[in-house]
Design an enzyme around this catalytic site. Sequence first.
Site, short mmCIF file in Angstrom:
data_model
loop_
_atom_site.label_atom_id
_atom_site.label_comp_id
_atom_site.label_asym_id
_atom_site.label_seq_id
_atom_site.Cartn_x
_atom_site.Cartn_y
_atom_site.Cartn_z
N ALA A 72 0.74 -1.22 0.20
CA ALA A 72 0.15 0.00 -0.06
C ALA A 72 0.99 1.29 0.01
O ALA A 72 2.02 1.13 0.25
CB ALA A 72 -0.92 -0.02 1.24
N GLY A 96 -0.30 -5.19 0.66
CA GLY A 96 -1.47 -5.13 -0.04
C GLY A 96 -1.38 -5.70 -1.71
O GLY A 96 -2.44 -5.94 -2.20
N GLU A 136 -2.47 -9.11 -1.19
CA GLU A 136 -3.80 -9.11 -0.91
C GLU A 136 -4.62 -8.79 -2.06
O GLU A 136 -5.72 -9.48 -2.30
CB GLU A 136 -4.30 -7.95 0.30
CG GLU A 136 -3.75 -8.41 1.73
CD GLU A 136 -3.96 -7.26 2.79
OE1 GLU A 136 -4.53 -7.51 3.60
OE2 GLU A 136 -3.62 -6.31 2.46
N GLU A 192 3.31 -6.53 6.99
CA GLU A 192 2.95 -5.36 7.79
C GLU A 192 3.32 -5.36 9.14
O GLU A 192 3.36 -4.16 9.93
CB GLU A 192 1.25 -5.25 7.76
CG GLU A 192 0.82 -4.73 6.35
CD GLU A 192 0.79 -6.12 5.22
OE1 GLU A 192 -0.08 -5.89 4.21
OE2 GLU A 192 1.29 -7.08 5.58
#
Length: 688
Positions: free
Chosen positions: A63, A102, A105, A125
């Site tokens: 992200a 991310g 994901e 993370e």
Amino acid sequence: MSDFLKVSRDGDVAIVTIDNPPVNALSFHVREPLMQALVGLRDDPTVAAIVIACAGRTFVAGADITEFGKPVQQPELRAIVATLETIAKPTIAAIHGTALGGGLELALGCHFRVADAGAKLGLPEVKLGLLPGGGGTVRLPRLVGAVKALKMIVSGALIGAEEAHAAGLVDAVFKGDLTTHAVNFAREIARKGGPFTPVRDRNDGPRETDLAAFDAEAADLAKKARGLEAPIACAQAVRNAVTLPFDEALAAERALFVELVASDQSRAQRHLFFAEREAAKIPGKDIIKRRIARIGIIGAGTMGGGIAMAFANGGYSVTLLETSQEVLQRGLGTIDKNYAVSVTRGSLTEDAKWQRLAQFTGSTNYADLADCDLIVEAVFEDMAVKKEVFGKLDAVAKPGAILATNTSYLDINEIAASTSRPQDVLGLHFFSPANVMKLLEIVRAEKTAPEALATVVDLARRIGKVAVVVGVCHGFVGNRMLAARGAESEALLLEGATPRQIDQAFTDFGWPMGPFQMGDLAGLDIGWRNRKARGQTAVIADTLCEQGRFGQKTGRGFYLYEASERTPVPDPQVEALIRDKAAEKGIVPRAIGAEEIIERTLYPLVNEGAKILEEGIAARASDIDVVWANGYGFPVGKGGPMFWAGLEGPAKLIERLDHWHQRTGKDVFKVAPLLRRMAETGSWETGG
């Protein structure tokens, strides 16, 4: 569709390509066109399958963490993944480089994942004090099983494409043009027909029905967390994936994420993430770096051998110089043994070991360093010895070769002045063991050329080090502050604290070990030798050294150590010695609590950091934090000493430093002017 996302076609297969350099982060300007593209392709009857790929050197590497803590701009990642899961036609993530956070994901939202053979995947993370917030803790266990997912998420470690394939995370691994392979894979899957089940509705991984075994594994991982909140939350989120319905587990993951992202610990860890990147920046544009191909190392002892391994591990050819064949062969033998241990542990293959050993050339002749582009001196910590070495280097090194000293304390300006090329001289202060420890203090001398400095900063990155540029002073940043941290250690002992109490206060704070256990590990004789060289004394530590108690290597130091054991055991003889020395000085022991221990050790640490900033020895407060988090074990959940000072409250630090300065008269407690200004402005900026 935008500058950051393109949609192309290969027959009936649509290829969505994200292009957001340098790491294809899922910023809002990527998410918005990505959502539009997916919705359009979902509803396009001419599209049989969709491939999500990335331009550049990597798949989505996470992200955009600059958006954390700010109002969320829609669409967010969870909405994009949910949209992917509404697509009835097959969706395929084509992963090259890294699929992290991310990015993974996003890939878990696809029906299938294919990867280049060199790709790495992970959910790191936790290293930012967070957990995966886009469904990673709930979807990953459905493919690889709860225990495998637990280990990946709590550690934040990356796995290679082949391991991911074996675990069920990746459906195919390819070599060559990944996009072509992914399109062919997608077309074949579409030809076979569906239905295509999204990951949320699958349970392909091992079914862990024994929650006791899962909880035991989670508890073992929790012990290693040392007070960090994120690993515990990660474990809970993965457990939820096993015990709760999908949507409930997903909601629980989000609640945990929101809690963590607002926490001081995550703020601290994100601070360090950005601080490491900022520390590597060198002022000045268009600096042309020097070419580095061969490295010379002078000294094959513990430090020299470790430094040589660090460069060899980074792919560089190394000439290792010693004073005699006997000493040289002993050093090369130690390097061989170190690599053999890595093979035994499975972190290195036998072939890789021999490839690295082949990069070493041993020598006892300074002339053999003539073709080296960088030469690192790692000999005895003595100015006269180092000047002699640099005099020899000055005579043989080629023009433009960078000459570096690994000194921990000595004046590099003085060393540089002993050569005819001070512009090529700088410090490379590695931390022991140099092949393992990440931190590298790069010491900029008064006349160091900007291109020499920029070259070694870039080189540090290439060999996996975290580089921080510092100025010249005794001990530079790390060891100078370490001296301030330890200035009151003996006084605390004489006044009534035991080594175990002081070490316990440190480990409760979050350090991996306290100062006395660390001293025993490093060897008490090292500090003893440094004190004698500077005409200093430490009554307890000096007495222990006079008794031959050097720490773990002699089985006795501040603690006792059983044969082959590294567990410190309190020693009544040491406590008796402390009481005797206190009595000689007329000191009546009293009870000393953990709060006082922190005030008299860590508050001076911060205060010395403020002085270092005032003097321009460090460019930024965050640079100091990087040094202490990567080289000295300062708890990452507190962000380094300067960040922690903000959390602790500078006004509190000043009040207690003033208190101890009034009580003791010691300079270590004399408040730095910058610390007082920081209490007023909230900033460590010096204004210089």
